[in-house]
Design a protein around this motif. Structure first.
Motif, PDB file in Angstrom:
ATOM      1  N   PRO A 216       1.154  -1.414  -0.165  1.00 31.65           N
ATOM      2  CA  PRO A 216       0.054  -0.145  -0.145  1.00 31.65           C
ATOM      3  C   PRO A 216       1.212   1.354   0.352  1.00 31.65           C
ATOM      4  N   SER A 217      -0.027   2.477  -0.532  1.00 34.76           N
ATOM      5  CA  SER A 217       1.019   3.279  -0.392  1.00 34.76           C
ATOM      6  C   SER A 217       0.659   4.009   0.856  1.00 34.76           C
ATOM      7  N   VAL A 218       0.619   3.722   1.951  1.00 31.92           N
ATOM      8  CA  VAL A 218       0.683   4.017   3.417  1.00 31.92           C
ATOM      9  C   VAL A 218       2.113   3.637   4.121  1.00 31.92           C
ATOM     10  N   ALA A 219       2.927   4.277   4.887  1.00 38.61           N
ATOM     11  CA  ALA A 219       3.736   3.775   5.343  1.00 38.61           C
ATOM     12  C   ALA A 219       2.807   3.132   6.785  1.00 38.61           C
ATOM     13  N   ARG A 220       3.978   2.288   7.277  1.00 37.10           N
ATOM     14  CA  ARG A 220       3.656   1.204   8.464  1.00 37.10           C
ATOM     15  C   ARG A 220       3.946   1.610   9.261  1.00 37.10           C
ATOM     16  N   PRO A 221       3.827   2.198  10.584  1.00 33.14           N
ATOM     17  CA  PRO A 221       5.093   2.181  11.725  1.00 33.14           C
ATOM     18  C   PRO A 221       5.836   0.917  11.735  1.00 33.14           C
ATOM     19  N   ALA A 222       7.030   1.496  12.582  1.00 34.09           N
ATOM     20  CA  ALA A 222       7.502   0.300  12.749  1.00 34.09           C
ATOM     21  C   ALA A 222       8.129  -0.668  13.866  1.00 34.09           C
ATOM     22  N   SER A 223       6.620  -0.347  14.706  1.00 33.18           N
ATOM     23  CA  SER A 223       6.326  -1.419  15.531  1.00 33.18           C
ATOM     24  C   SER A 223       4.861  -2.828  14.780  1.00 33.18           C
ATOM     25  N   ALA A 224       4.464  -2.416  14.344  1.00 29.57           N
ATOM     26  CA  ALA A 224       3.631  -2.718  12.594  1.00 29.57           C
ATOM     27  C   ALA A 224       4.727  -4.459  12.204  1.00 29.57           C
ATOM     28  N   ALA A 225       5.657  -3.656  12.067  1.00 29.24           N
ATOM     29  CA  ALA A 225       6.271  -4.426  10.552  1.00 29.24           C
ATOM     30  C   ALA A 225       6.518  -5.713  11.149  1.00 29.24           C
ATOM     31  N   PRO A 226       6.648  -7.081  10.562  1.00 26.75           N
ATOM     32  CA  PRO A 226       6.738  -7.718  10.693  1.00 26.75           C
ATOM     33  C   PRO A 226       8.111  -8.738  11.317  1.00 26.75           C
TER      34      PRO A 226
ATOM     35  N   ARG B 207      12.046 -21.504  17.037  1.00 25.88           N
ATOM     36  CA  ARG B 207      12.229 -21.372  17.606  1.00 25.88           C
ATOM     37  C   ARG B 207      10.959 -19.495  18.201  1.00 25.88           C
ATOM     38  N   PRO B 208      10.475 -19.789  19.397  1.00 24.60           N
ATOM     39  CA  PRO B 208       9.202 -18.226  19.005  1.00 24.60           C
ATOM     40  C   PRO B 208      10.257 -17.522  18.654  1.00 24.60           C
ATOM     41  N   ALA B 209       9.323 -16.400  18.852  1.00 17.37           N
ATOM     42  CA  ALA B 209       9.189 -14.537  18.898  1.00 17.37           C
ATOM     43  C   ALA B 209       9.873 -14.216  19.742  1.00 17.37           C
ATOM     44  N   PRO B 210      10.803 -13.555  20.383  1.00 19.86           N
ATOM     45  CA  PRO B 210      11.155 -12.997  21.598  1.00 19.86           C
ATOM     46  C   PRO B 210      10.272 -11.718  21.742  1.00 19.86           C
ATOM     47  N   ALA B 211       9.664 -11.557  22.918  1.00 20.12           N
ATOM     48  CA  ALA B 211       9.153 -10.267  23.425  1.00 20.12           C
ATOM     49  C   ALA B 211       9.462  -9.274  23.124  1.00 20.12           C
ATOM     50  N   PRO B 212       9.116  -8.059  22.431  1.00 18.48           N
ATOM     51  CA  PRO B 212       9.444  -6.951  22.166  1.00 18.48           C
ATOM     52  C   PRO B 212       9.503  -6.236  23.186  1.00 18.48           C
ATOM     53  N   ALA B 213      11.119  -5.921  23.576  1.00 20.23           N
ATOM     54  CA  ALA B 213      11.071  -4.410  24.364  1.00 20.23           C
ATOM     55  C   ALA B 213      10.209  -3.547  24.641  1.00 20.23           C
ATOM     56  N   ALA B 214       9.983  -3.333  26.197  1.00 22.05           N
ATOM     57  CA  ALA B 214       8.656  -2.096  26.197  1.00 22.05           C
ATOM     58  C   ALA B 214      10.108  -1.273  26.468  1.00 22.05           C
ATOM     59  N   VAL B 215       9.456   0.214  26.598  1.00 22.83           N
ATOM     60  CA  VAL B 215      10.189   0.922  26.257  1.00 22.83           C
ATOM     61  C   VAL B 215       9.828   2.473  27.062  1.00 22.83           C
ATOM     62  N   ALA B 216      10.787   2.848  27.818  1.00 25.21           N
ATOM     63  CA  ALA B 216       9.461   3.756  29.303  1.00 25.21           C
ATOM     64  C   ALA B 216       9.964   5.075  28.428  1.00 25.21           C
ATOM     65  N   ILE B 217       8.583   5.960  28.433  1.00 27.92           N
ATOM     66  CA  ILE B 217       8.667   6.816  28.257  1.00 27.92           C
ATOM     67  C   ILE B 217       8.952   8.024  29.425  1.00 27.92           C
ATOM     68  N   GLU B 218       9.985   9.130  29.851  1.00 32.47           N
ATOM     69  CA  GLU B 218       9.165   9.726  30.604  1.00 32.47           C
ATOM     70  C   GLU B 218       8.908  10.718  30.829  1.00 32.47           C
ATOM     71  N   ALA B 219       8.008  11.241  31.285  1.00 26.03           N
ATOM     72  CA  ALA B 219       6.615  12.292  31.746  1.00 26.03           C
ATOM     73  C   ALA B 219       7.625  13.789  31.690  1.00 26.03           C
ATOM     74  N   ILE B 220       7.159  14.853  31.001  1.00 27.47           N
ATOM     75  CA  ILE B 220       7.187  15.564  30.866  1.00 27.47           C
ATOM     76  C   ILE B 220       7.036  16.538  33.023  1.00 27.47           C
ATOM     77  N   VAL B 221       8.337  17.126  32.548  1.00 29.34           N
ATOM     78  CA  VAL B 221       8.614  17.388  34.185  1.00 29.34           C
ATOM     79  C   VAL B 221       8.607  18.985  33.782  1.00 29.34           C
ATOM     80  N   PRO B 222       7.783  20.444  34.605  1.00 24.62           N
ATOM     81  CA  PRO B 222       7.758  21.160  34.431  1.00 24.62           C
ATOM     82  C   PRO B 222       9.158  22.407  34.738  1.00 24.62           C
ATOM     83  N   ARG B 223       9.136  23.240  34.204  1.00 22.05           N
ATOM     84  CA  ARG B 223      10.959  23.814  34.312  1.00 22.05           C
ATOM     85  C   ARG B 223      10.616  24.448  35.468  1.00 22.05           C
ATOM     86  N   SER B 224       9.924  24.595  36.281  1.00 20.90           N
ATOM     87  CA  SER B 224      10.180  25.357  37.573  1.00 20.90           C
ATOM     88  C   SER B 224      10.881  24.341  38.473  1.00 20.90           C
ATOM     89  N   GLU B 225      10.410  22.964  38.460  1.00 18.23           N
ATOM     90  CA  GLU B 225      11.360  21.457  39.225  1.00 18.23           C
ATOM     91  C   GLU B 225      12.272  21.543  38.701  1.00 18.23           C
TER      92      GLU B 225
END
Length: 191
Positions: free
Chosen positions: A43-53, A60-78
């Motif tokens: 298709p002409s629409v690009a797929r995200p990398a996580s949806a790629a086979p 052997r069974p496929a390894p589980a995808p690694a969990a990516v930790a996303i940090e929360a945005i901290v206000p400048r005052s803190e």
């Protein structure tokens, strides 16, 4: 216009250049066989990398995808430390002088006075002998230095550095005035 390459090289390079230009302008720009089928099926629409086979290893069974930790945005005052100002004066005066070096004690005086040893440097005459002449009863020696010439006779001084003591072929005896040392210069046999 003169060509910088020999004729043999031009005979090889010119047809190669013309062929490359023709292929670039008129050559087939569509992908070959298997690539054409892949282009039509995708298709002409690009797929995200996580949806790629994920490729699987055989047996052997496929390894589980690694969990990516996303940090929360901290206000400048803190983020700023308490008491720190958000403004920094970039144009404030700065003292760039290095800190003063610590004062050290002066070196101790030498235990015994040092005696300077002067090596005897052999004297060399800065002139080149270019000839000689017997004028009356006195010899004259013609000297050359840096394109200039000088005539040496008994008792004359050469630039205040050398005094002519005696001219008796085959040698001329000079005295180096600053040191008082003697120098004998070969001038050739009397003829």
């Amino acid at each position: 216009m003169k060509l910088p390459l020999p004729r043999g090289r031009w005979a090889l390079l010119l047809p190669a250049f013309v062929g490359a230009a023709w292929l670039a302008a008129f050559g087939d720009k569509t992908p070959s066989g298997a690539d054409r089928r892949d282009l039509a099926a995708t298709p002409s629409v690009a797929r995200p990398a996580s949806a790629a086979p994920v490729p699987r290893s055989v047996g052997r069974p496929a390894p589980a995808p690694a969990a990516v930790a996303i940090e929360a945005i901290v206000p400048r005052s803190e983020l700023l430390r308490e008491g720190a100002s958000a403004r920094v004066d970039l144009f404030s005066p700065v003292d760039w002088t290095p800190p003063a070096k610590p004062v050290s004690a002066p070196p101790p005086p030498p235990s015994a006075p040092a005696v300077a040893v002067v090596a005897e440097v052999p004297l060399t005459l800065p002139y080149r002998v270019i000839g000689k002449k017997l004028e009356g009863e006195q010899w004259e020696v013609f000297l050359e230095r840096d394109g200039g010439s000088a005539i040496a006779r008994n008792g004359t001084q050469l630039e205040g550095s050398y005094r002519v003591e005696r001219i008796e072929p085959p040698a001329m005896l000079l005295t180096h005035v600053p040191s008082g040392r003697s120098l004998s210069v070969a001038i050739g046999e009397a003829r």
